[in-house]
Write a protein that holds these residues in place. Structure first.
Motif, PDB file in Angstrom:
ATOM      1  N   THR A  43      11.538   5.898  -3.674  1.00 46.31           N
ATOM      2  CA  THR A  43      10.512   6.949  -3.625  1.00 46.31           C
ATOM      3  C   THR A  43      10.635   7.939  -4.768  1.00 46.31           C
ATOM      4  N   THR A  55       0.850  -1.194   0.000  1.00 47.41           N
ATOM      5  CA  THR A  55       0.000   0.000   0.000  1.00 47.41           C
ATOM      6  C   THR A  55       0.883   1.239   0.000  1.00 47.41           C
ATOM      7  N   SER A  98       1.378   5.465  -0.172  1.00 48.71           N
ATOM      8  CA  SER A  98       0.744   6.754   0.112  1.00 48.71           C
ATOM      9  C   SER A  98       1.820   7.840   0.187  1.00 48.71           C
ATOM     10  N   PRO A  99       1.593   8.988  -0.524  1.00 47.72           N
ATOM     11  CA  PRO A  99       0.573   9.234  -1.545  1.00 47.72           C
ATOM     12  C   PRO A  99       0.779   8.319  -2.761  1.00 47.72           C
ATOM     13  N   ALA A 100      -0.256   8.102  -3.521  1.00 49.94           N
ATOM     14  CA  ALA A 100      -0.197   7.214  -4.669  1.00 49.94           C
ATOM     15  C   ALA A 100       0.908   7.656  -5.636  1.00 49.94           C
ATOM     16  N   ILE A 140       5.893  16.743   3.451  1.00 52.61           N
ATOM     17  CA  ILE A 140       5.270  15.539   2.915  1.00 52.61           C
ATOM     18  C   ILE A 140       5.572  14.367   3.833  1.00 52.61           C
ATOM     19  N   THR A 141       4.641  13.422   3.891  1.00 54.95           N
ATOM     20  CA  THR A 141       4.844  12.140   4.558  1.00 54.95           C
ATOM     21  C   THR A 141       4.566  11.040   3.541  1.00 54.95           C
ATOM     22  N   ILE A 142       5.572  10.198   3.298  1.00 55.22           N
ATOM     23  CA  ILE A 142       5.478   9.133   2.306  1.00 55.22           C
ATOM     24  C   ILE A 142       5.558   7.794   3.032  1.00 55.22           C
ATOM     25  N   THR A 143       4.614   6.900   2.764  1.00 54.04           N
ATOM     26  CA  THR A 143       4.606   5.609   3.460  1.00 54.04           C
ATOM     27  C   THR A 143       4.476   4.459   2.465  1.00 54.04           C
ATOM     28  N   LYS A 196       8.217   4.658   6.652  1.00 52.71           N
ATOM     29  CA  LYS A 196       7.690   6.030   6.624  1.00 52.71           C
ATOM     30  C   LYS A 196       8.810   7.046   6.479  1.00 52.71           C
ATOM     31  N   THR A 246       4.167   7.462  -5.229  1.00 56.40           N
ATOM     32  CA  THR A 246       5.440   7.937  -4.671  1.00 56.40           C
ATOM     33  C   THR A 246       6.497   6.832  -4.599  1.00 56.40           C
ATOM     34  N   TRP A 247       6.083   5.580  -4.541  1.00 52.42           N
ATOM     35  CA  TRP A 247       7.029   4.466  -4.541  1.00 52.42           C
ATOM     36  C   TRP A 247       6.956   3.736  -5.871  1.00 52.42           C
TER      37      TRP A 247
END
Length: 646
Positions: free
Chosen positions: A175, A152, A154-156, A182-185, A267, A158-159
């Motif tokens: 990434t 999964t 987030s944000p779409a 920004i927070t990328i997970t 994260k 980014t990975w």
């Protein structure tokens, strides 16, 4: 006069206890280890006899303890109590570790006085001996940076999968460049730990390029979190801040979550002034990495060269175009839509094991899943099929997987591979598996890496390292002198004793890589058959650009001491690496090896002068080199590792 007399009397009274104590020290008990002898070889069980004597008289020695210290560089001490045999002797029957051991007996009498005696003995390793310098792992979950299906993001967007920069080929997760705030997970698929009762750990490789944060807590960082429901997250790793080249992050304990289903979240957080070139992730593993497993017996091995023993439904065949071991594997063809293909082994009788043993199903395989498909490994016992592994994303390269199946102890089982498309949109490209093996291991506890039983000195710079390895995660390394203190012109030995008293001869086999920057620095391999005279087997000088395989025949009929030795004379050397070290016994070699040319075909015609020749070899004791003859001349060439056969 009376005043002076009274002062002297007080002085005499005050010093009397001290005089008494000094007199008592000469009456301390003595003890001596009389069996085994100094420098002798011991077996798996050792009877240790200690003779005691106390000037105060018989039966005044109240207890004798025995301290066993293993050899450096991984020294540990164990304290045992002994039993009284009579007034003169104490004894203990112990199962002792392998290697060079220091035994110290300490006798204590009823006055609290002590006497001690120390000797050293050798407990040689049995053969066959194999050491990958890893703590072998059971993988509950693994991702090699090749497929983001079921992750999964987030944000779409980014990975993504990156093929230009990775720790292990062909790719990693990345990434891309980012700027804050920004927070990328990246959240993993569910990881099933419900059928495990031991320890579990997370490890991964990572590269980070992010604006450093100098606040506490940091405002710009990367971290790993864990959850049991996908909603509430708990910090698992420390905050990772700043710039990192490819580095190993690991041994994060997940043991408190054993027995549950978990999720991992990678994260990245960037503040309004933060940013960077990205975060790279590769070789993500959740497994058990605290047990050393010593092979006890081979229960069953399927070479996968034929379908004769297997029962199957669907498109299954023998494949010769790709395999883990020559000449073939078993494969399942491609399909689309709602379909289920299965292949089942014959019944296998599993021996009963004790509490100190484990049973594993191991295999090599790869599979390609487009969408809406799963690959399942199942065992049949107790009248039911039990799932031991389920995979919904591709495994694009040949990989080894291990499954803990100790629950089948004493039972008759069957193994089933199932490939299933669970929607009309399912698309599956293929499954290949090879060398399916069931093994029984004796379980031993060890720290990271495994050089227990090897003998060196505390400052020898020999260690286990993840920075360069031939297979798995670790190798044996003599260290980088740019960061470690060493004394130039001094030898740094590392010794191992193996018991070859019951065999005619044996082979030492390992992979090596080295880089020495001056013509004097080198590593060497030596053996000693009588604890006095060393025989030089090989010298390693200069630099190697890749791993090479080495094999040497040695004599049996005695305990053999094997030594790697490094001598460094320059101010910088990357060092000497060894991986997958083995001592393989064999009886007298009376049969010639079989060698066959598989390309070109016999009688083939060529219209060019350069011809590539491919050959395979097989021998009961292993083929270590070939001699190629062309037009009457000859040249010896090293056997490629992939064609080695034992």
């Amino acid at each position: 006069m009376r005043r002076r007399f009274s002062l002297l009397a007080l002085f005499a009274i005050a010093t009397l206890p001290l005089l008494v104590v000094l007199a008592q020290t000469s009456d301390a008990p003595t003890c001596e280890i009389v069996a085994p002898d100094l420098g002798s070889y011991i077996g798996d069980w050792c009877a240790i006899w200690i003779r005691v004597d106390d000037p105060q008289g018989p039966q005044t020695v109240e207890n004798v303890t025995l301290t066993v210290t293993t050899s450096p560089p991984k020294s540990k001490s164990f304290v045992y109590t002994t039993s009284r045999y009579n007034d003169t002797f104490f004894y203990a029957n112990l199962s002792l570790p392998y290697g060079r051991l220091e035994l110290t007996a300490t006798a204590v009498d009823d006055s609290g006085l002590q006497g001690s005696h120390t000797i050293w003995v050798i407990h040689p390793f049995p053969v066959p001996y194999f050491n990958s310098f890893d703590t072998p792992t059971i993988h509950f979950f693994e991702s090699w940076g090749e497929d983001l299906t079921n992750w999964t993001i987030s944000p779409a967007g980014t990975w993504h999968v990156n093929y230009s920069n990775y720790h292990s080929p062909p790719s990693c997760f990345y990434t891309g460049p980012f700027s804050g705030p920004i927070t990328i997970t990246l959240v993993s698929p569910p990881i099933n730990l419900t059928n495990w009762t031991g320890e579990a750990f997370l490890s991964f490789w990572s590269k980070i390029n992010q604006t450093p944060s100098f606040t506490i807590p940091p405002t710009d960082y990367c971290c790993v979190e864990v959850s049991t429901d996908g909603r509430t997250w708990y910090l698992l790793s420390p905050y990772i801040v700043g710039y990192w080249s490819w580095s190993f992050f690991g041994r994060y304990s997940l043991t408190k979550y054993v027995g549950r289903i978990i999720y991992l979240r990678f994260k990245l957080v960037a503040s309004s002034s933060g940013g960077g070139a990205g975060w790279w992730l590769d070789d993500i593993i959740v497994g058990n990495e605290k047990k050393v497993l010593v092979l006890d017996k081979l229960v069953k091995h399927f070479s996968c060269d034929s379908l004769d023993e297997w029962t199957y439904s669907g498109d299954w065949s023998v494949c010769t175009s790709t395999y883990h071991s020559y000449p073939s594997c078993i494969c399942c063809g491609s399909f689309s839509g709602n379909k289920r293909y299965t292949i089942t082994s014959p019944r296998i009788s599993i021996p009963s094991v004790n509490d100190g043993q484990d049973i594993y199903l191991r295999l090599w395989w790869k599979f390609l899943i487009d969408q809406d498909c799963r690959v399942v490994v199942q065992l049949y016992y107790d009248g039911l099929w039990h799932s031991i592994g389920e995979f919904r994303s591709s495994l694009k390269r040949w990989r080894s997987s291990s499954f803990w199946i100790t629950q089948t102890s004493g039972k008759r089982i069957k193994i089933r591979f199932m490939v299933e498309g669970y929607s009309n949109y399912a698309s599956f490209q293929g499954l290949w598996f090879d060398d399916v093996t069931i093994l029984v291991f004796n379980r031993r506890i060890a720290t990271k890496g495994n050089i227990t039983g090897w003998f060196s000195t505390e400052n020898s710079l020999w260690r286990v390292t993840p920075i360069r390895c031939y297979s798995y995660n670790f190798s044996l390394w003599w260290g980088d002198t740019s960061t470690c203190l060493c004394y130039y012109g001094v030898s740094y030995p590392l010794d191992l004793w193996v018991d070859l008293r019951d065999v005619d001869h044996a082979y030492i086999h390992f992979h090596a890589y080295w880089n020495f920057t001056d013509p004097q620095s080198c590593a060497s391999l030596r053996v000693c058959y009588d604890e006095s005279e060393w025989v030089l087997l090989d010298t390693f000088m200069g630099a190697r650009s890749s791993w090479t395989t080495r094999q040497y025949r040695i004599n049996g009929g005695c305990v053999v001491r094997i030594r790697f030795q490094v001598e460094v004379y320059s101010s910088y050397a990357i060092g000497f690496f060894v991986d997958d070290f083995a001592v393989l016994p064999t009886t007298s070699d009376t049969a010639s090896p079989n060698v066959s040319i598989v390309e070109p075909k016999s009688g083939a015609w060529f219209n060019f002068t350069n011809v590539t020749c491919v050959w395979q070899g097989e021998d009961d004791v292993g083929v270590c080199e070939y001699e190629v003859r062309v037009d009457g001349s000859s040249v010896a060439v090293e056997l490629p590792p992939t064609t080695t056969n034992y």
